[in-house]
Enzyme design. Structure first.
Site, mmCIF file in Angstrom:
data_model
loop_
_atom_site.group_PDB
_atom_site.id
_atom_site.type_symbol
_atom_site.label_atom_id
_atom_site.label_comp_id
_atom_site.label_asym_id
_atom_site.label_seq_id
_atom_site.Cartn_x
_atom_site.Cartn_y
_atom_site.Cartn_z
ATOM 1 N N PRO A 3 -5.306 14.518 7.294
ATOM 2 C CA PRO A 3 -6.202 13.762 7.005
ATOM 3 C C PRO A 3 -6.156 12.357 7.816
ATOM 4 O O PRO A 3 -5.127 12.183 8.246
ATOM 5 C CB PRO A 3 -6.313 13.515 5.483
ATOM 6 C CG PRO A 3 -4.972 14.649 4.912
ATOM 7 C CD PRO A 3 -4.384 15.052 6.128
ATOM 8 N N PRO A 4 -7.354 11.904 7.945
ATOM 9 C CA PRO A 4 -7.627 10.641 8.733
ATOM 10 C C PRO A 4 -6.538 9.568 8.172
ATOM 11 O O PRO A 4 -6.345 9.393 6.889
ATOM 12 C CB PRO A 4 -8.861 10.209 8.553
ATOM 13 C CG PRO A 4 -9.699 11.458 7.850
ATOM 14 C CD PRO A 4 -8.841 12.139 7.053
ATOM 15 N N THR B 158 -3.359 9.443 8.403
ATOM 16 C CA THR B 158 -1.983 9.691 7.929
ATOM 17 C C THR B 158 -0.882 9.448 8.806
ATOM 18 O O THR B 158 0.210 9.609 8.868
ATOM 19 C CB THR B 158 -1.848 11.168 7.768
ATOM 20 O OG1 THR B 158 -2.700 11.957 8.625
ATOM 21 C CG2 THR B 158 -2.439 11.397 6.326
ATOM 22 N N GLY B 159 -1.141 9.014 10.132
ATOM 23 C CA GLY B 159 -0.378 8.611 11.242
ATOM 24 C C GLY B 159 -0.163 9.592 12.397
ATOM 25 O O GLY B 159 0.931 9.443 12.955
ATOM 26 N N LYS B 160 -1.338 10.286 12.620
ATOM 27 C CA LYS B 160 -1.109 11.324 13.660
ATOM 28 C C LYS B 160 -0.892 10.640 15.246
ATOM 29 O O LYS B 160 -0.273 10.850 16.033
ATOM 30 C CB LYS B 160 -2.231 12.314 13.817
ATOM 31 C CG LYS B 160 -2.392 13.079 12.532
ATOM 32 C CD LYS B 160 -3.561 13.858 12.485
ATOM 33 C CE LYS B 160 -4.903 13.386 12.489
ATOM 34 N NZ LYS B 160 -5.303 12.365 11.420
ATOM 35 N N ASP C 154 -22.554 9.119 -12.594
ATOM 36 C CA ASP C 154 -21.383 9.984 -12.861
ATOM 37 C C ASP C 154 -22.284 11.451 -13.425
ATOM 38 O O ASP C 154 -21.632 12.343 -13.013
ATOM 39 C CB ASP C 154 -20.968 9.438 -14.230
ATOM 40 C CG ASP C 154 -20.514 7.933 -13.997
ATOM 41 O OD1 ASP C 154 -19.820 7.892 -12.945
ATOM 42 O OD2 ASP C 154 -20.705 7.033 -14.815
ATOM 43 N N GLU D 188 -17.845 2.672 -19.762
ATOM 44 C CA GLU D 188 -16.453 2.409 -19.004
ATOM 45 C C GLU D 188 -15.522 3.057 -20.097
ATOM 46 O O GLU D 188 -14.649 3.602 -19.810
ATOM 47 C CB GLU D 188 -16.091 1.060 -18.644
ATOM 48 C CG GLU D 188 -17.168 0.552 -17.528
ATOM 49 C CD GLU D 188 -17.589 1.714 -16.424
ATOM 50 O OE1 GLU D 188 -16.583 2.344 -16.078
ATOM 51 O OE2 GLU D 188 -18.686 1.577 -15.752
HETATM 52 P P1 ADP Z 1 -4.619 9.072 12.299
HETATM 53 O O1 ADP Z 1 -3.725 10.260 11.700
HETATM 54 O O2 ADP Z 1 -5.920 9.232 11.956
HETATM 55 O O3 ADP Z 1 -4.562 9.164 13.796
HETATM 56 P P2 ADP Z 1 -3.283 6.622 12.815
HETATM 57 O O4 ADP Z 1 -2.024 7.154 13.307
HETATM 58 O O5 ADP Z 1 -4.411 6.049 13.662
HETATM 59 O O6 ADP Z 1 -4.002 7.699 11.920
HETATM 60 O O7 ADP Z 1 -3.119 5.618 11.633
HETATM 61 C C1 ADP Z 1 -3.659 4.248 11.773
HETATM 62 C C2 ADP Z 1 -2.806 3.223 11.297
HETATM 63 O O8 ADP Z 1 -2.154 3.456 9.822
HETATM 64 C C3 ADP Z 1 -1.615 3.034 11.994
HETATM 65 O O9 ADP Z 1 -1.848 2.180 13.123
HETATM 66 C C4 ADP Z 1 -0.421 2.577 11.129
HETATM 67 O O10 ADP Z 1 -0.424 1.103 11.110
HETATM 68 C C5 ADP Z 1 -0.894 3.033 9.816
HETATM 69 N N1 ADP Z 1 -0.121 4.221 9.416
HETATM 70 C C6 ADP Z 1 -0.529 5.491 9.325
HETATM 71 N N2 ADP Z 1 0.387 6.246 8.897
HETATM 72 C C7 ADP Z 1 1.375 5.604 8.823
HETATM 73 C C8 ADP Z 1 2.718 5.964 8.308
HETATM 74 N N3 ADP Z 1 3.102 7.181 8.304
HETATM 75 N N4 ADP Z 1 3.617 4.993 8.648
HETATM 76 C C9 ADP Z 1 3.251 3.782 8.932
HETATM 77 N N5 ADP Z 1 2.123 3.328 8.926
HETATM 78 C C10 ADP Z 1 1.143 4.305 9.005
HETATM 79 MG MG MG Z 2 -5.965 9.230 14.936
#
Ligand code: ADP
Ligand code: MG
Length: 584
Positions: free
Chosen positions: A175-176, A178-180, A477, A396
């Site tokens: 997913p977007p 997540t740190g790819k 809702d 709520e």
């Molecule tokens: P994508 O998966 O969409 O490529 P990004 O790698 O660009 O996501 O993540 C965007 C930002 O979120 C990173 O620059 C970092 O600051 C933070 N981030 C995302 N995942 C992690 C992680 N697993 N650990 C630390 N920081 C993270």
């Molecule tokens: Mg990315």
């Protein structure tokens, strides 16, 4: 110029008077402006008149010459020709300018199109990138697998000796946020081999064929530098399934993809080039891209679990001063479903709130405010009407109670009637189920409880104010609930209609396919049944919510009282009040 000598008297003089006056010798001179259809008449007694005449009026000319009136023909063409020539010169200049501008922009385009050597891929070396695997927290499996990739590059011999082929393509899926991209940067930082990074969208240009030649160029550069890593970010923008969409799809994109496939096949095994790509839409990628020999290694980068979230929070707190008693573990538990990017954003917002407060350390309060801002939205002005407040409060609290009954008291994170930007009334924040998030599977039971919780606002209004007094407060809702019911019936096979998928595959983004190829295969009879099922499930769910709230009427009124007083009920207060009174 002649006319400026005239000061015109107001006394009238008509065309016929003029003819008479000329004949009777009263007129001294006439100034004739052929283009203006009027003449200036100077009388002998000193009067001056401007008189309209016919175009190319011969009669006046004849009469004037017959009666020896002094006739001056004012050839205004001279003036106008000067003006004309000025206009044409400026037109000419504008024309030249336009041509120069057009030429310049096309030459720019052309140089962009034909300047293949200036590929936009960035060569990164270890010194360029300061990201390391330590910066990527909470995704240990992905990090491990990627470390292996580095070993492939650094010690290819080890694998060759065993007859193993080094993988050519590695696809990061997740997913977007997540740190790819971050992982790819970490590889660049750790590997010590040249790293070519390009976003897939940069391949696609105005001209057909440019993308393809960029791909060729990229790979030839990489082979020169081998061992080397190529990183293609957001590969779905060129890697989509081919041959779909109106008009047979995007030619440029297809050619680029074909070239990429060819290049992936083209370089020999163990050539020391590894292609890394990232996407959050693996489902729309072309099958050819994923077959063995191409991107055959897939590394999933999942949303972080509790422990992962804690680690990511601490990575992003390294440079931030936290107050001493702050427990990041607690905040990890409050942020189920957050991605790494969300968590990074949360810590950043907290630091901003802290600075705004002029405090030295980030405290729970700052994080709470930041979390509210990110999840519920910014606070807006207060609701003034007490009646409206009461209705919102019942909505709520109703949802919170049904949620507590179905998902447990702990799942209610916060209830507020403080209006936030972008929403009508209050907000009940419900923590998502960690299991559902991590497994991606959702059961029939969970869906039913989602519908009941969504309809609980309406249920509360019905039993408190009566059927005829209900408002449209729960409009969002209701549509949310209806969407879930529709999916249950038509997609997941969760109704008496049975396990039949009645919606087209999720290929709607290729507009053309849906338009031309697929026709709904639903008989009238079936759609009638579908509608009935949707209505039935919605009504049953509403009734279930009504039953739950009737049973818990005392608690409902009590919580509404507290909410009207405090405007916000947090997790602790909710738990304290509910645990004694809640009837399951
Ligand atoms: P994508 O998966 O969409 O490529 P990004 O790698 O660009 O996501 O993540 C965007 C930002 O979120 C990173 O620059 C970092 O600051 C933070 N981030 C995302 N995942 C992690 C992680 N697993 N650990 C630390 N920081 C993270
Ligand atoms: Mg990315």
């Amino acid at each position: 110029m002649f006319r400026s000598k005239f000061s015109y008297s107001n006394s009238k003089s008509s065309y016929s008077d003029l003819l008479v006056d000329i004949e009777s010798g009263n007129v001294e001179s006439i100034f004739f402006y052929p283009r203006l259809r009027e003449i200036d008449v100077q009388y002998k007694n000193g009067d001056k008149f401007k008189i309209p005449i016919l175009y190319n009026d011969q009669l006046i000319l004849e009469k004037a010459s017959e009666n020896k009136v002094e006739l001056t023909i004012n050839n205004s063409r001279k003036e106008s020709s000067a003006a004309n020539s000025f206009a044409s010169i400026s037109l000419f200049l504008i024309f030249i300018l336009a041509i120069v501008l057009i030429l310049r922009s096309t030459s720019k385009l052309a140089s962009r199109a034909f300047g293949f050597s200036k590929n936009q891929a960035k060569f990164l070396t270890i010194d360029d990138v300061d990201t390391r695997f330590d910066d990527v927290a909470g995704v240990p499996e992905a990090a491990e697998e990627l470390k292996e990739v580095i070993t492939f590059l650094k010690e290819p011999k080890k694998f060759e000796d065993l007859g193993a082929k080094v993988p050519k393509g590695v696809l990061l899926i997740g997913p977007p946020g997540t740190g790819k991209t971050l992982l790819a940067k970490a590889i660049a930082g750790e590997s010590g081999v040249p790293f070519l990074s390009i976003a897939a969208s940069e391949f696609v240009e105005l001209f057909v064929g440019v993308g393809a030649s960029r791909v060729r160029d990229l790979f030839s550069k990489a082979k020169e530098k081998s061992p080397c890593i190529i990183f293609i970010d957001e590969i779905d923008s060129i890697g989509r399934q081919r041959g779909s969409g109106i008009g047979g799809g995007n030619d440029e994109r297809e050619q680029t993809l074909n070239q990429l496939l060819t290049e992936l096949d083209g370089f020999a095994d163990n050539s020391g080039v590894i292609v890394l790509a990232a996407t959050n839409r693996p489902d729309i990628l072309d099958a050819a891209l994923l077959r063995p020999g191409r991107f055959d290694r897939k590394i999933e980068v999942m949303l972080p679990d509790l422990d992962g979230r804690k680690k990511i929070l601490s990575v992003h707190s390294l440079s931030k001063p936290l107050s001493r008693n702050l427990d990041l573990g607690y905040w990890a538990s409050r942020t189920v479903g957050f991605s790494g990017a969300d968590l990074a954003n949360l810590m950043n917002e907290s630091a901003i709130h802290c600075a705004r407060d002029e405090s030295k350390f980030i405290s729970d309060f700052h994080i709470e405010t930041a979390l509210d801002k990110l999840t519920i939205g910014l606070r807006t002005t207060l609701i003034s009407s007490p009646n409206m407040k009461k209705i919102i409060a019942y909505n709520e609290v109703g949802r919170a109670i049904v949620c507590a009954v179905r998902n447990g008291i702990d799942s209610v994170d916060k209830i507020t009637i403080l209006p936030r930007s972008g929403s009508l009334g209050g907000y009940t924040k419900i923590s998502p189920d960690e299991d559902v998030i991590s497994s991606g599977l959702i059961s029939k039971k969970v869906l039913f409880s989602k519908i009941e919780i969504a309809l609980a606002g309406r249920a509360a209004e019905t039993i408190v104010f009566g059927e005829s007094e209900i408002t449209q407060c729960s409009i969002n809702d209701i549509s949310y609930a209806t969407n879930i019911v529709k999916e249950m019936v038509t997609k997941y096979g969760f109704s008496i209609i049975g396990p039949i998928s009645l919606v087209p595959d999720n290929n709607e983004m290729f507009l053309g396919e849906g338009l031309f190829r697929r026709k709904p295969l639903i008989a009238e009879n079936t759609s009638y049944k579908i509608d009935n099922e949707i209505i039935k499930i919605s009504k049953i769910s509403l009734n279930n919510s009504i039953e739950i709230l009737k049973k818990n009427r005392v608690l409902l009124d009590k919580l509404v009282d507290i909410l009207l007083n405090l405007e916000t009920i947090d997790k602790k207060v909710f738990k304290l009040t509910t645990s004694k009174l809640l009837k399951l």
